[in-house]
Design a protein around this motif. Sequence first.
Motif, PDB file in Angstrom:
ATOM      1  N   ALA A 257       0.840  -1.197   0.000  1.00  0.00           N
ATOM      2  CA  ALA A 257       0.000   0.000   0.000  1.00  0.00           C
ATOM      3  C   ALA A 257       0.873   1.243   0.000  1.00  0.00           C
ATOM      4  N   GLU A 258       0.379   2.298  -0.636  1.00  0.00           N
ATOM      5  CA  GLU A 258       1.054   3.597  -0.619  1.00  0.00           C
ATOM      6  C   GLU A 258       0.082   4.626  -0.071  1.00  0.00           C
ATOM      7  N   VAL A 259       0.534   5.365   0.932  1.00  0.00           N
ATOM      8  CA  VAL A 259      -0.341   6.272   1.672  1.00  0.00           C
ATOM      9  C   VAL A 259       0.341   7.630   1.833  1.00  0.00           C
ATOM     10  N   PHE A 260      -0.407   8.708   1.570  1.00  0.00           N
ATOM     11  CA  PHE A 260       0.091  10.060   1.816  1.00  0.00           C
ATOM     12  C   PHE A 260      -0.136  10.437   3.281  1.00  0.00           C
ATOM     13  N   HIS A 261       0.850  11.138   3.845  1.00  0.00           N
ATOM     14  CA  HIS A 261       0.664  11.796   5.140  1.00  0.00           C
ATOM     15  C   HIS A 261       0.764  13.298   4.869  1.00  0.00           C
ATOM     16  N   THR A 262      -0.347  14.000   4.990  1.00  0.00           N
ATOM     17  CA  THR A 262      -0.414  15.391   4.561  1.00  0.00           C
ATOM     18  C   THR A 262       0.078  16.342   5.650  1.00  0.00           C
ATOM     19  N   PRO A 263       0.362  17.583   5.273  1.00  0.00           N
ATOM     20  CA  PRO A 263       0.739  18.584   6.285  1.00  0.00           C
ATOM     21  C   PRO A 263      -0.356  18.809   7.326  1.00  0.00           C
ATOM     22  N   GLU A 264      -1.600  18.466   6.966  1.00  0.00           N
ATOM     23  CA  GLU A 264      -2.716  18.590   7.921  1.00  0.00           C
ATOM     24  C   GLU A 264      -2.855  17.352   8.800  1.00  0.00           C
ATOM     25  N   ASP A 265      -1.888  16.440   8.717  1.00  0.00           N
ATOM     26  CA  ASP A 265      -1.841  15.212   9.519  1.00  0.00           C
ATOM     27  C   ASP A 265      -2.945  14.231   9.130  1.00  0.00           C
ATOM     28  N   GLU A 266      -3.360  14.266   7.866  1.00  0.00           N
ATOM     29  CA  GLU A 266      -4.322  13.290   7.363  1.00  0.00           C
ATOM     30  C   GLU A 266      -3.573  12.140   6.680  1.00  0.00           C
ATOM     31  N   LEU A 267      -4.181  10.957   6.708  1.00  0.00           N
ATOM     32  CA  LEU A 267      -3.708   9.828   5.918  1.00  0.00           C
ATOM     33  C   LEU A 267      -4.667   9.650   4.751  1.00  0.00           C
ATOM     34  N   ILE A 268      -4.110   9.636   3.534  1.00  0.00           N
ATOM     35  CA  ILE A 268      -4.917   9.513   2.314  1.00  0.00           C
ATOM     36  C   ILE A 268      -4.308   8.413   1.453  1.00  0.00           C
ATOM     37  N   LEU A 269      -5.126   7.451   1.070  1.00  0.00           N
ATOM     38  CA  LEU A 269      -4.616   6.337   0.280  1.00  0.00           C
ATOM     39  C   LEU A 269      -4.244   6.792  -1.128  1.00  0.00           C
ATOM     40  N   CYS A 270      -3.059   6.411  -1.574  1.00  0.00           N
ATOM     41  CA  CYS A 270      -2.697   6.559  -2.983  1.00  0.00           C
ATOM     42  C   CYS A 270      -3.226   5.346  -3.739  1.00  0.00           C
ATOM     43  N   GLU A 271      -2.789   4.142  -3.347  1.00  0.00           N
ATOM     44  CA  GLU A 271      -3.313   2.902  -3.921  1.00  0.00           C
ATOM     45  C   GLU A 271      -2.773   1.721  -3.129  1.00  0.00           C
ATOM     46  N   ILE A 272      -3.312   0.550  -3.396  1.00  0.00           N
ATOM     47  CA  ILE A 272      -2.854  -0.675  -2.738  1.00  0.00           C
ATOM     48  C   ILE A 272      -2.845  -1.804  -3.759  1.00  0.00           C
ATOM     49  N   ALA A 273      -1.841  -2.660  -3.668  1.00  0.00           N
ATOM     50  CA  ALA A 273      -1.689  -3.785  -4.600  1.00  0.00           C
ATOM     51  C   ALA A 273      -1.686  -5.095  -3.819  1.00  0.00           C
ATOM     52  N   CYS A 274      -2.181  -6.153  -4.477  1.00  0.00           N
ATOM     53  CA  CYS A 274      -2.195  -7.481  -3.850  1.00  0.00           C
ATOM     54  C   CYS A 274      -0.998  -8.290  -4.354  1.00  0.00           C
ATOM     55  N   ARG A 275       0.178  -7.756  -4.132  1.00  0.00           N
ATOM     56  CA  ARG A 275       1.430  -8.429  -4.466  1.00  0.00           C
ATOM     57  C   ARG A 275       2.531  -7.769  -3.641  1.00  0.00           C
ATOM     58  N   THR A 276       3.711  -8.370  -3.657  1.00  0.00           N
ATOM     59  CA  THR A 276       4.837  -7.836  -2.896  1.00  0.00           C
ATOM     60  C   THR A 276       5.338  -6.553  -3.534  1.00  0.00           C
ATOM     61  N   GLY A 277       5.768  -5.610  -2.703  1.00  0.00           N
ATOM     62  CA  GLY A 277       6.337  -4.370  -3.211  1.00  0.00           C
ATOM     63  C   GLY A 277       7.550  -4.633  -4.087  1.00  0.00           C
ATOM     64  N   GLY A 278       7.789  -3.725  -5.030  1.00  0.00           N
ATOM     65  CA  GLY A 278       8.866  -3.908  -5.997  1.00  0.00           C
ATOM     66  C   GLY A 278      10.236  -3.532  -5.453  1.00  0.00           C
ATOM     67  N   SER A 279      11.185  -3.511  -6.378  1.00  0.00           N
ATOM     68  CA  SER A 279      12.584  -3.217  -6.072  1.00  0.00           C
ATOM     69  C   SER A 279      13.092  -4.177  -4.993  1.00  0.00           C
ATOM     70  N   ARG A 280      13.729  -3.635  -3.933  1.00  0.00           N
ATOM     71  CA  ARG A 280      14.321  -4.504  -2.909  1.00  0.00           C
ATOM     72  C   ARG A 280      13.492  -4.528  -1.628  1.00  0.00           C
ATOM     73  N   ILE A 281      12.205  -4.224  -1.716  1.00  0.00           N
ATOM     74  CA  ILE A 281      11.348  -4.268  -0.534  1.00  0.00           C
ATOM     75  C   ILE A 281      11.309  -5.674   0.053  1.00  0.00           C
ATOM     76  N   CYS A 282      11.225  -6.686  -0.821  1.00  0.00           N
ATOM     77  CA  CYS A 282      11.196  -8.062  -0.319  1.00  0.00           C
ATOM     78  C   CYS A 282      12.478  -8.390   0.441  1.00  0.00           C
ATOM     79  N   GLU A 283      13.607  -7.921  -0.064  1.00  0.00           N
ATOM     80  CA  GLU A 283      14.885  -8.182   0.613  1.00  0.00           C
ATOM     81  C   GLU A 283      14.945  -7.456   1.953  1.00  0.00           C
ATOM     82  N   GLU A 284      14.416  -6.241   2.016  1.00  0.00           N
ATOM     83  CA  GLU A 284      14.342  -5.536   3.293  1.00  0.00           C
ATOM     84  C   GLU A 284      13.636  -6.394   4.346  1.00  0.00           C
ATOM     85  N   TYR A 285      12.521  -6.975   3.952  1.00  0.00           N
ATOM     86  CA  TYR A 285      11.733  -7.755   4.901  1.00  0.00           C
ATOM     87  C   TYR A 285      12.402  -9.076   5.246  1.00  0.00           C
TER      88      TYR A 285
END
Length: 403
Positions: A257-285
């Motif tokens: 999932a990708e989520v914005f944290h705004t200057p007004e302290d709101e959380l707003i969804l950008c989007e969410i995917a039903c798969r593992t994050g790309g690049s080296r996110i899997c290796e991080e975990y």
Amino acid sequence: MSILIFNRLPYYDVPYDKWLEDLNEPLVILTEQKLAPAFQAKARALSFENYDYNNAVEFVALQMAKKNPFRRIVATAERDILRAARLREHLGIEGQSLESAIAFRDKVKMKTLLKAANVKVPPFAEITSVIDLVRFIEAEGYPVVVKPVDGMGSRNTTILHDDEDTIAYLAEGLTPHLEVEKFIEGEMYHIDGVVLDGVIELCWPSKYLNNCLAFQEGKYLGSYLLEPENPLTPRLQRYVTNVLHILPTPQYTTFHAEVFHTPEDELILCEIACRTGGSRICEEYRQAFDLDLTKLAVQAQCGLTVTVPEQVRSGRGPKTQIGFIGIPPKQGVFLSAPKADELPDWVTEYRLLAEPGQYFDGPHTSVDYTVTLVVTGETEGEVLARLEEVADLFERNTVWQSK
């Protein structure tokens, strides 16, 4: 019976033959040409030109199913989610439904479902003509973001700041299946994890360095895990847990999932995917939690019994702080980059993805890299400083030749 796998990932990240050897079932892997050789020694692997858009991939899978039925169909990459779901529905195979796949792949459908459940999302609209775009801009004002409803890797995503940008964008002609949304000011976080037997077993947030469109300016992309003590950690966990409960989430899946944290302290969804994050996110975990997100999801989807480490079940957080960075190609010929033995010992993974003499015309997506690195540290601040340090090191010491 056999297992069908749609694949867009390199073998070193997804050794399916090792993960599924306990099944003692044949594996059929459909993949793109450059990835196929590494799999062909391990399983029956068929390669395709223009894999992402080649509908012969599905046709061949259906022809194969007539001779040797598939017990499960697995997809680990964004582009293959709908492919796999359509085949499951047609063949009557257990797994993620087409309804679920559409909810995660179609950004308009996704945001419509979440907005109806009172989840904060950017103002958005589907674009079927210039009139739709003009109406949205008149209602919301600039800047706006235009992107494919089923896009991935920030490919073909454009920010329009004014009428001049819009005229230049429209000069290329509108492609089908687009959405427009209001540009959201704020910092971007990604939240990744795994669902096993309907239970969210891991859900942990990270903060992006730069944003997913930074590649358009030649900037690097990276992120680092948040500490358990960070006040945003539980907030983002609760937020994404709620999103997963609203959407028709598969019984076994990873998520990104990708989520914005705004200057007004709101959380707003950008989007969410039903798969593992790309690049080296899997290796991080792997390094932070001693588990492989994709491996767990693949094994569980195929019927194997899987478990997560006690550290994950207890919610104690990462055993160490981790971050990654991906450095995009410049325009020109790649000549050389620093060697692994020239890097600090806190660099825990280094992948050089370019070869000397290879020509690049710049990055095309947020995951087009010449180099990726994973670093470790004691705190968020230390990881961030180290990521910036290696980014500077590679900027100063990578050699390119203009062409």
